[in-house]
Motif scaffolding. Structure first.
Motif, PDB file in Angstrom:
ATOM      1  N   TRP A 240     -39.431 -50.904  34.351  1.00  0.00           N
ATOM      2  CA  TRP A 240     -40.822 -50.461  34.259  1.00  0.00           C
ATOM      3  C   TRP A 240     -40.936 -49.013  33.822  1.00  0.00           C
ATOM      4  N   TRP A 241     -39.957 -48.177  34.188  1.00  0.00           N
ATOM      5  CA  TRP A 241     -40.035 -46.749  33.863  1.00  0.00           C
ATOM      6  C   TRP A 241     -39.886 -46.500  32.365  1.00  0.00           C
ATOM      7  N   GLU A 242     -39.482 -47.562  31.624  1.00  0.00           N
ATOM      8  CA  GLU A 242     -39.405 -47.428  30.166  1.00  0.00           C
ATOM      9  C   GLU A 242     -40.623 -48.045  29.485  1.00  0.00           C
ATOM     10  N   GLU A 243     -41.595 -48.524  30.271  1.00  0.00           N
ATOM     11  CA  GLU A 243     -42.699 -49.309  29.716  1.00  0.00           C
ATOM     12  C   GLU A 243     -44.002 -48.527  29.551  1.00  0.00           C
ATOM     13  N   GLY A 244     -43.958 -47.233  29.789  1.00  0.00           N
ATOM     14  CA  GLY A 244     -45.105 -46.392  29.480  1.00  0.00           C
ATOM     15  C   GLY A 244     -46.304 -46.573  30.397  1.00  0.00           C
ATOM     16  N   ALA A 245     -47.485 -46.261  29.859  1.00  0.00           N
ATOM     17  CA  ALA A 245     -48.711 -46.183  30.659  1.00  0.00           C
ATOM     18  C   ALA A 245     -49.087 -47.516  31.310  1.00  0.00           C
ATOM     19  N   ASP A 246     -48.736 -48.631  30.683  1.00  0.00           N
ATOM     20  CA  ASP A 246     -49.047 -49.935  31.269  1.00  0.00           C
ATOM     21  C   ASP A 246     -48.459 -50.074  32.670  1.00  0.00           C
ATOM     22  N   PHE A 247     -47.348 -49.409  32.884  1.00  0.00           N
ATOM     23  CA  PHE A 247     -46.678 -49.483  34.185  1.00  0.00           C
ATOM     24  C   PHE A 247     -46.773 -48.144  34.922  1.00  0.00           C
ATOM     25  N   GLY A 248     -47.767 -47.336  34.540  1.00  0.00           N
ATOM     26  CA  GLY A 248     -48.075 -46.136  35.312  1.00  0.00           C
ATOM     27  C   GLY A 248     -47.226 -44.914  34.994  1.00  0.00           C
ATOM     28  N   GLN A 249     -46.551 -44.930  33.857  1.00  0.00           N
ATOM     29  CA  GLN A 249     -45.756 -43.772  33.476  1.00  0.00           C
ATOM     30  C   GLN A 249     -46.533 -42.879  32.521  1.00  0.00           C
ATOM     31  N   PRO A 250     -46.271 -41.565  32.503  1.00  0.00           N
ATOM     32  CA  PRO A 250     -45.352 -40.875  33.410  1.00  0.00           C
ATOM     33  C   PRO A 250     -46.013 -40.638  34.769  1.00  0.00           C
ATOM     34  N   GLY A 251     -45.210 -40.462  35.777  1.00  0.00           N
ATOM     35  CA  GLY A 251     -45.743 -40.075  37.081  1.00  0.00           C
ATOM     36  C   GLY A 251     -45.789 -41.182  38.107  1.00  0.00           C
ATOM     37  N   ASN A 252     -45.405 -42.411  37.720  1.00  0.00           N
ATOM     38  CA  ASN A 252     -45.387 -43.515  38.682  1.00  0.00           C
ATOM     39  C   ASN A 252     -46.714 -43.674  39.424  1.00  0.00           C
ATOM     40  N   ARG A 253     -47.768 -43.799  38.641  1.00  0.00           N
ATOM     41  CA  ARG A 253     -49.124 -43.937  39.152  1.00  0.00           C
ATOM     42  C   ARG A 253     -49.303 -45.113  40.122  1.00  0.00           C
ATOM     43  N   TYR A 254     -48.587 -46.212  39.854  1.00  0.00           N
ATOM     44  CA  TYR A 254     -48.779 -47.431  40.651  1.00  0.00           C
ATOM     45  C   TYR A 254     -47.789 -47.543  41.809  1.00  0.00           C
ATOM     46  N   GLY A 255     -47.059 -46.464  42.055  1.00  0.00           N
ATOM     47  CA  GLY A 255     -46.152 -46.464  43.208  1.00  0.00           C
ATOM     48  C   GLY A 255     -45.102 -47.560  43.152  1.00  0.00           C
ATOM     49  N   LEU A 256     -44.412 -47.671  42.031  1.00  0.00           N
ATOM     50  CA  LEU A 256     -43.355 -48.688  41.910  1.00  0.00           C
ATOM     51  C   LEU A 256     -42.037 -48.126  42.439  1.00  0.00           C
ATOM     52  N   MET A 257     -41.081 -49.013  42.645  1.00  0.00           N
ATOM     53  CA  MET A 257     -39.816 -48.591  43.241  1.00  0.00           C
ATOM     54  C   MET A 257     -38.861 -48.076  42.167  1.00  0.00           C
ATOM     55  N   PRO A 258     -38.334 -46.870  42.370  1.00  0.00           N
ATOM     56  CA  PRO A 258     -37.399 -46.337  41.382  1.00  0.00           C
ATOM     57  C   PRO A 258     -36.263 -47.321  41.094  1.00  0.00           C
ATOM     58  N   ARG A 259     -35.963 -47.529  39.832  1.00  0.00           N
ATOM     59  CA  ARG A 259     -34.841 -48.362  39.363  1.00  0.00           C
ATOM     60  C   ARG A 259     -35.003 -49.855  39.652  1.00  0.00           C
ATOM     61  N   GLU A 260     -36.171 -50.295  40.139  1.00  0.00           N
ATOM     62  CA  GLU A 260     -36.314 -51.732  40.379  1.00  0.00           C
ATOM     63  C   GLU A 260     -36.511 -52.470  39.057  1.00  0.00           C
ATOM     64  N   VAL A 261     -35.557 -53.323  38.739  1.00  0.00           N
ATOM     65  CA  VAL A 261     -35.626 -54.128  37.522  1.00  0.00           C
ATOM     66  C   VAL A 261     -36.343 -55.429  37.866  1.00  0.00           C
ATOM     67  N   LEU A 262     -37.327 -55.793  37.051  1.00  0.00           N
ATOM     68  CA  LEU A 262     -37.990 -57.088  37.244  1.00  0.00           C
ATOM     69  C   LEU A 262     -37.290 -58.120  36.364  1.00  0.00           C
ATOM     70  N   PHE A 263     -36.755 -59.158  36.993  1.00  0.00           N
ATOM     71  CA  PHE A 263     -36.037 -60.198  36.261  1.00  0.00           C
ATOM     72  C   PHE A 263     -36.997 -61.330  35.912  1.00  0.00           C
ATOM     73  N   ILE A 264     -37.116 -61.610  34.615  1.00  0.00           N
ATOM     74  CA  ILE A 264     -37.940 -62.715  34.154  1.00  0.00           C
ATOM     75  C   ILE A 264     -37.027 -63.717  33.455  1.00  0.00           C
ATOM     76  N   GLY A 265     -37.035 -64.942  33.956  1.00  0.00           N
ATOM     77  CA  GLY A 265     -36.237 -65.995  33.320  1.00  0.00           C
ATOM     78  C   GLY A 265     -37.135 -66.806  32.404  1.00  0.00           C
ATOM     79  N   HIS A 266     -36.784 -66.822  31.122  1.00  0.00           N
ATOM     80  CA  HIS A 266     -37.585 -67.590  30.159  1.00  0.00           C
ATOM     81  C   HIS A 266     -36.884 -68.916  29.861  1.00  0.00           C
ATOM     82  N   ARG A 267     -37.697 -69.952  29.701  1.00  0.00           N
ATOM     83  CA  ARG A 267     -37.149 -71.200  29.163  1.00  0.00           C
ATOM     84  C   ARG A 267     -37.639 -71.344  27.738  1.00  0.00           C
ATOM     85  N   ASP A 268     -36.766 -71.104  26.798  1.00  0.00           N
ATOM     86  CA  ASP A 268     -37.190 -71.113  25.382  1.00  0.00           C
ATOM     87  C   ASP A 268     -37.341 -72.535  24.854  1.00  0.00           C
TER      88      ASP A 268
END
Ligand SMILES: [Zn+2]
Length: 268
Positions: A240-268
């Motif tokens: 999320w920290w690489e995803e810009g304003a949509d995820f509250g960066q810079p400044g962690n506006r939405y209070g997310l957890m540092p370094r928490e990776v969100l895993f999304i499994g896609h079925r193509d």
């Protein structure tokens, strides 16, 4: 003192207004503009602490668990991981704007509220133990046909499941092609192989070994991703920290957890 005040007030206030009153009180106590909760819209100067503090969580530097000073929304109670998933749903998918069938395993209360009230969603909540769900479900043996769901939300569940590979195959099976599953787990970047031992069964021993009484392993991030891939998923890792304003960066506006990776499994 605060507890006595609270019980006295709860005695005086009719039960219908208690929650409204305490919400307003918490809003006043935490008023400010440091963080914004995307789930309830609250703006607050601080979040509330949360989490357990077993030594093993430090040993493996677990991300996505353990004690955090700035964690839950004081107004609605949402956690960092709930806010992260909600941001993904609203910023990166069209789930909340089109008809879809959604399976929500071990439903987080604030996310459940949002999904349940989205009129175009066909929503199913499920869990093996949680009492207030729509369906009793063992995710290693899901009683639904192949390709049943457009989206699955199954967060912080797989670290509780001994047969996690079987559960991953089942989740993949019931997902429609083109569908995706949010599959958050706590994980470590310090190890390359997950730590697990099925002979460790008592709650105390599990807490000591895995950081929580009902956890059965500590995932290594790379190994977790490999297991999901083995089950058929294409794995997206949202940092999320690489995803810009949509995820509250810079400044962690939405209070997310540092370094928490969100895993999304896609079925193509
Ligand atoms: Zn909130």
């Amino acid at each position: 003192m605060r507890h006595r005040l609270k019980s006295t007030l709860n005695h005086i206030l009719p039960s219908s207004t208690q929650e409204t009153f305490w919400r307003a009180y918490r809003r006043w106590r935490t008023r400010g503009d440091r963080y914004e909760c995307p789930l309830c819209g609250a703006r607050v100067r601080t979040l509330w602490p949360r989490g357990l503090n077993h030594p093993v969580l430090q040993t493996y530097d677990i991300i996505g668990g353990g004690y955090r000073e700035q964690a839950s929304c004081p107004i609605c109670g949402s956690t960092e991981r709930e806010r992260l998933v909600y941001l993904y749903l609203t910023r990166r998918t069209d789930l909340l704007t089109r008809p879809a069938r959604v399976l929500h395993v071990a439903p987080e209360p604030q996310l459940a509220r949002v999904l349940q009230t989205a009129p175009q969603l066909d929503y199913l909540s499920a869990d093996l133990y949680q009492p207030d769900v729509m369906e009793r479900m063992d995710i290693t043996d899901i009683h639904h046909p192949d390709a049943s769901f457009d989206a699955i939300i199954c967060n912080h569940v797989l670290e509780h499941v001994l047969a996690d590979r079987q559960a991953m195959r089942e989740l993949f099976r019931v997902l429609k092609p083109g569908g995706w599953a949010a599959l958050q787990v706590p994980f470590s970047e310090r190890i390359t192989q997950s730590v697990e031992d099925p002979t460790i069964t008592s709650p105390q021993a599990r807490a000591q070994a895995f950081g929580q009484e009902d956890h059965v392993r500590i995932y290594a991030r790379a190994d977790y991703v490999a297991r999901l891939q083995e089950a058929g998923f294409r794995v997206e890792q949202v940092r999320w920290w690489e995803e810009g304003a949509d995820f509250g960066q810079p400044g962690n506006r939405y209070g997310l957890m540092p370094r928490e990776v969100l895993f999304i499994g896609h079925r193509d």
